[in-house]
Design a protein around this motif. Structure first.
Motif, PDB file in Angstrom:
ATOM      1  N   ALA A  26      -1.409  -2.869  -7.938  1.00 37.36           N
ATOM      2  CA  ALA A  26      -0.489  -2.594  -9.042  1.00 37.36           C
ATOM      3  C   ALA A  26       0.586  -3.678  -9.064  1.00 37.36           C
ATOM      4  O   ALA A  26       1.256  -3.925  -8.064  1.00 37.36           O
ATOM      5  CB  ALA A  26       0.147  -1.224  -8.849  1.00 37.36           C
ATOM      6  N   GLY A  58       0.562 -12.711   6.754  1.00 37.55           N
ATOM      7  CA  GLY A  58       0.185 -11.312   6.649  1.00 37.55           C
ATOM      8  C   GLY A  58       0.592 -10.430   7.820  1.00 37.55           C
ATOM      9  O   GLY A  58       1.274 -10.857   8.757  1.00 37.55           O
ATOM     10  N   ARG A  74      -7.253  -8.428  -6.898  1.00 42.05           N
ATOM     11  CA  ARG A  74      -6.632  -9.209  -5.816  1.00 42.05           C
ATOM     12  C   ARG A  74      -7.273 -10.601  -5.669  1.00 42.05           C
ATOM     13  O   ARG A  74      -6.572 -11.598  -5.558  1.00 42.05           O
ATOM     14  CB  ARG A  74      -6.757  -8.452  -4.487  1.00 42.05           C
ATOM     15  N   ALA A 110       3.509 -16.948   6.173  1.00 45.92           N
ATOM     16  CA  ALA A 110       3.057 -16.043   5.109  1.00 45.92           C
ATOM     17  C   ALA A 110       1.673 -15.561   5.507  1.00 45.92           C
ATOM     18  O   ALA A 110       0.786 -15.445   4.672  1.00 45.92           O
ATOM     19  CB  ALA A 110       3.030 -16.785   3.771  1.00 45.92           C
ATOM     20  N   GLY A 118       6.922 -11.864   3.340  1.00 44.78           N
ATOM     21  CA  GLY A 118       5.835 -10.960   2.944  1.00 44.78           C
ATOM     22  C   GLY A 118       5.465 -10.000   4.062  1.00 44.78           C
ATOM     23  O   GLY A 118       6.307  -9.590   4.871  1.00 44.78           O
TER      24      GLY A 118
HETATM   25  C1  LIG Z   1      -4.822  -0.273   0.488  1.00 38.00           C
HETATM   26  C2  LIG Z   1      -3.706  -1.166   0.030  1.00 38.00           C
HETATM   27  C3  LIG Z   1      -3.285  -1.113  -1.279  1.00 38.00           C
HETATM   28  C4  LIG Z   1      -2.223  -1.931  -1.712  1.00 38.00           C
HETATM   29  N1  LIG Z   1      -1.815  -1.825  -3.007  1.00 38.00           N
HETATM   30  C5  LIG Z   1      -0.777  -2.572  -3.427  1.00 38.00           C
HETATM   31  C6  LIG Z   1      -0.338  -2.483  -4.792  1.00 38.00           C
HETATM   32  O1  LIG Z   1      -0.888  -1.731  -5.599  1.00 38.00           O
HETATM   33  N2  LIG Z   1       0.725  -3.256  -5.182  1.00 38.00           N
HETATM   34  C7  LIG Z   1       1.377  -4.079  -4.311  1.00 38.00           C
HETATM   35  O2  LIG Z   1       2.361  -4.725  -4.714  1.00 38.00           O
HETATM   36  N3  LIG Z   1       0.966  -4.194  -3.023  1.00 38.00           N
HETATM   37  C8  LIG Z   1      -0.077  -3.468  -2.564  1.00 38.00           C
HETATM   38  N4  LIG Z   1      -0.513  -3.595  -1.278  1.00 38.00           N
HETATM   39  C9  LIG Z   1       0.209  -4.494  -0.366  1.00 38.00           C
HETATM   40  C10 LIG Z   1      -0.259  -5.947  -0.504  1.00 38.00           C
HETATM   41  O3  LIG Z   1      -1.647  -6.022  -0.291  1.00 38.00           O
HETATM   42  C11 LIG Z   1       0.454  -6.824   0.509  1.00 38.00           C
HETATM   43  O4  LIG Z   1       1.825  -6.513   0.563  1.00 38.00           O
HETATM   44  C12 LIG Z   1       0.295  -8.298   0.152  1.00 38.00           C
HETATM   45  O5  LIG Z   1      -1.057  -8.669   0.258  1.00 38.00           O
HETATM   46  C13 LIG Z   1       1.158  -9.164   1.083  1.00 38.00           C
HETATM   47  O6  LIG Z   1       0.920 -10.518   0.823  1.00 38.00           O
HETATM   48  P1  LIG Z   1       1.025 -11.581   2.001  1.00 38.00           P
HETATM   49  O7  LIG Z   1       0.713 -12.898   1.371  1.00 38.00           O
HETATM   50  O8  LIG Z   1       2.279 -11.388   2.749  1.00 38.00           O
HETATM   51  O9  LIG Z   1      -0.146 -11.187   3.011  1.00 38.00           O
HETATM   52  P2  LIG Z   1      -1.720 -11.303   2.766  1.00 38.00           P
HETATM   53  O10 LIG Z   1      -2.058 -11.039   1.353  1.00 38.00           O
HETATM   54  O11 LIG Z   1      -2.332 -10.452   3.826  1.00 38.00           O
HETATM   55  O12 LIG Z   1      -2.055 -12.832   3.061  1.00 38.00           O
HETATM   56  C14 LIG Z   1      -2.014 -13.386   4.352  1.00 38.00           C
HETATM   57  C15 LIG Z   1      -2.877 -14.633   4.361  1.00 38.00           C
HETATM   58  O13 LIG Z   1      -2.720 -15.306   5.607  1.00 38.00           O
HETATM   59  C16 LIG Z   1      -3.985 -15.668   6.118  1.00 38.00           C
HETATM   60  N5  LIG Z   1      -3.830 -15.731   7.573  1.00 38.00           N
HETATM   61  C17 LIG Z   1      -3.713 -14.691   8.434  1.00 38.00           C
HETATM   62  N6  LIG Z   1      -3.543 -15.149   9.694  1.00 38.00           N
HETATM   63  C18 LIG Z   1      -3.557 -16.495   9.610  1.00 38.00           C
HETATM   64  C19 LIG Z   1      -3.421 -17.548  10.575  1.00 38.00           C
HETATM   65  N7  LIG Z   1      -3.268 -17.270  11.890  1.00 38.00           N
HETATM   66  N8  LIG Z   1      -3.471 -18.833  10.163  1.00 38.00           N
HETATM   67  C20 LIG Z   1      -3.648 -19.110   8.815  1.00 38.00           C
HETATM   68  N9  LIG Z   1      -3.798 -18.178   7.879  1.00 38.00           N
HETATM   69  C21 LIG Z   1      -3.732 -16.883   8.262  1.00 38.00           C
HETATM   70  C22 LIG Z   1      -4.904 -14.565   5.636  1.00 38.00           C
HETATM   71  O14 LIG Z   1      -6.255 -14.981   5.651  1.00 38.00           O
HETATM   72  C23 LIG Z   1      -4.368 -14.331   4.231  1.00 38.00           C
HETATM   73  O15 LIG Z   1      -4.946 -15.188   3.289  1.00 38.00           O
HETATM   74  C24 LIG Z   1      -1.581  -2.801  -0.815  1.00 38.00           C
HETATM   75  C25 LIG Z   1      -2.020  -2.867   0.514  1.00 38.00           C
HETATM   76  C26 LIG Z   1      -3.058  -2.047   0.939  1.00 38.00           C
HETATM   77  C27 LIG Z   1      -3.490  -2.121   2.373  1.00 38.00           C
END
Ligand SMILES: Cc1cc2nc3c(=O)[nH]c(=O)nc-3n(C[C@H](O)[C@H](O)[C@H](O)COP(=O)(O)OP(=O)(O)OC[C@H]3O[C@@H](n4cnc5c(N)ncnc54)[C@H](O)[C@@H]3O)c2cc1C
Length: 453
Positions: A54, A166, A109, A164, A303
């Motif tokens: 969302a 995760g 996504r 970033a 994040g």
């Molecule tokens: C079931 C579910 C439903 C969700 N629904 C929603 C929603 O409806 N709306 C919303 O706003 N949020 C939602 N979220 C939350 C959302 O998915 C996350 O908050 C968002 O993906 C965070 O983004 P990010 O870039 O911080 O982390 P991520 O999207 O997890 O990206 C992290 C990236 O880092 C990479 N990575 C990891 N470790 C390493 C490493 N050691 N070296 C290099 N690369 C690495 C990974 O491969 C990935 O590409 C949901 C989450 C879940 C679990």
């Protein structure tokens, strides 16, 4: 800061990493991103599973800064509100806002990530895929990177490092060797499983497309979000232990029995239930709190790496995107990296904690209260007071999803508003019985006008 002052290295090209790379490269910084997974654009389309999120105003605002609003909105499905599916098969739409100007959007996504990667590279960021951050020597400012495919390892220098990467962040793990982060992970004790409702025989949606569907069942629930391919991604949220729970669903027959009993109308729309249940992993959920997000001017987390949350407000990505805008702004404005990271953390950490707490509360609301008579009466009064006091009584959901007021402000005002609703509805069986003059007085006494950008 002057863009000639340094190179920025980002770990992770997921949602936040790719957006931040875009924003910083557009400011003129030299940006290098390392992503552990392969480039999703080089793989053939993986048919079948479609995971969606969302997207709300905070995320949209960030995408606008990156010039991506049109691209993303072309792939989005509007959700006007919650379509609540009762145990008796009845349905009721509870709107999120006052009309179609106040809605949220279901986005894919994988496609969103691809759009962000394209934008980052177009802006000049360099992204290396299949390259995992393994460890960091902060004194020497050197990273150890590993390619998980061929096990090749290499060392590269960095000037500033942004994590970033995760919820399972490697940068966070590396920071823990340097300093006390005050890390606490609180598992929710509930997991999730994704299933799919395909298009109907006529190729169209099998449920109302412009809604987020919820089957609330007390301690657990199912939800479904629409996709542009006329499918729905269904997610079951269930306790990990107890009755019923993932632990008490030892096999497919037990899972089917739970669906037949509690979600019969949804089950009828999931022809591949057996394959989905068997093949899709059971995910776990929890909240990650940190007291520190940064190591002086050398490294900072954003994040999910800094503040993973449960998904029940649909704000994890939206919050991560808001982090990106904030960090890019502070980097542009501050005199040095330490000051930029400190200002970023001071602005964002209290707000991240506020949305983490509101997301936990929303689980109870979604699974347990949306079909409760008291809750529905209070929601009716909330709408009435919002109409009578525009800019003063603004429903908490609206502050979080349709505005960009700080999450902490939304949380604090939300508490005051909830109290007013509870007081005004106490002992009443209908919203028509509410003493509106008294309610108006409480609103004026306890709430100032909401300040917005
Ligand atoms: C079931 C579910 C439903 C969700 N629904 C929603 C929603 O409806 N709306 C919303 O706003 N949020 C939602 N979220 C939350 C959302 O998915 C996350 O908050 C968002 O993906 C965070 O983004 P990010 O870039 O911080 O982390 P991520 O999207 O997890 O990206 C992290 C990236 O880092 C990479 N990575 C990891 N470790 C390493 C490493 N050691 N070296 C290099 N690369 C690495 C990974 O491969 C990935 O590409 C949901 C989450 C879940 C679990």
């Amino acid at each position: 800061m002057d863009v000639t002052k340094g190179n920025i290295t980002i770990a992770g090209a997921g949602l936040a990493g790719a957006l931040l790379a875009t924003l910083l490269a557009r400011q003129g910084w030299s940006v290098q991103v390392f992503e552990k997974r392969p480039d999703p654009r080089l793989r053939a389309y993986e048919g079948g599973r479609s995971i969606n999120l969302a997207l709300a105003e905070r995320g949209l605002h960030a995408l606008r800064q990156a010039g991506l609003q049109d691209t993303v909105m072309a792939q989005a499905v509007m959700m006007r509100g919650r379509m609540v599916h009762g145990a008796d098969g009845s349905t009721q739409l509870l709107r999120y806002g006052k009309d179609d100007s106040e809605v949220i959007w279901s986005v894919h996504r994988g496609r969103l990530n691809v759009s962000l990667l394209d934008a980052a590279e177009a802006a000049g960021a360099r992204i290396r895929f299949g390259t995992r951050l393994e460890s960091v020597d902060f004194d020497a400012r050197r990273l150890l990177l590993v390619n998980d495919h061929d096990r090749r390892a290499e060392e590269v220098d960095f000037e500033v490092l942004i994590g970033a990467d995760g919820a399972g962040s490697s940068l966070r793990a590396a920071l823990k060797h340097e300093m006390e982060l005050g890390e606490r992970f609180e598992p929710l004790g509930h997991g999730y499983k994704e299933l799919e409702i395909p298009p109907g025989a006529d190729g169209g949606f099998q449920l109302e497309p412009n809604a987020l569907h919820i089957w609330p069942r007390g301690g657990y629930m199912c939800i479904a979000l629409p996709n542009t391919e006329q499918t729905f991604t269904v997610t079951l949220f269930l306790p990990s232990e107890g009755e019923p729970s993932f632990a008490t669903l030892p096999d497919l027959a037990a899972a089917r029995a739970l669906y037949r009993r509690d979600f019969a109308d949804a089950l009828a729309l999931i022809p591949d239930f057996d394959a989905d249940w068997t093949n899709n992993p059971t995910g776990s959920l929890g909240t990650l709190y940190l007291d520190q997000w940064r190591l002086d001017g050398r490294a900072v987390l954003i994040g999910d790496a800094a503040h993973a949350m449960v998904p029940f407000h649909g704000q994890g990505m939206n919050c991560a995107f808001e982090d990106c805008v904030s960090l890019a702004r502070h980097i542009g404005e501050a005199d040095d990296w330490g000051a930029a990271f400190a200002a970023f953390e001071a602005e964002r950490r209290p707000n991240a904690q506020a949305i983490q707490e509101m997301a936990l509360e929303n689980y109870i609301e979604m699974r347990d209260q949306v079909d409760d008579a008291d809750f529905l009466r209070q929601r009716q009064l909330e709408r009435i007071l919002a109409d009578r006091h525009p800019g003063r009584f603004v429903p908490r959901y609206s502050m979080v999803s349709f505005l960009r007021v700080p999450y902490a402000t939304a949380q604090a005002r939300g508490k005051i508003q909830r109290q007013i609703l509870v007081e005004c509805c106490a002992g009443l069986s209908s919203v028509d019985q509410v003493d509106l003059a008294a309610a108006d007085a409480l609103v004026r006494e306890r709430l100032t006008l909401l300040e917005q950008d």
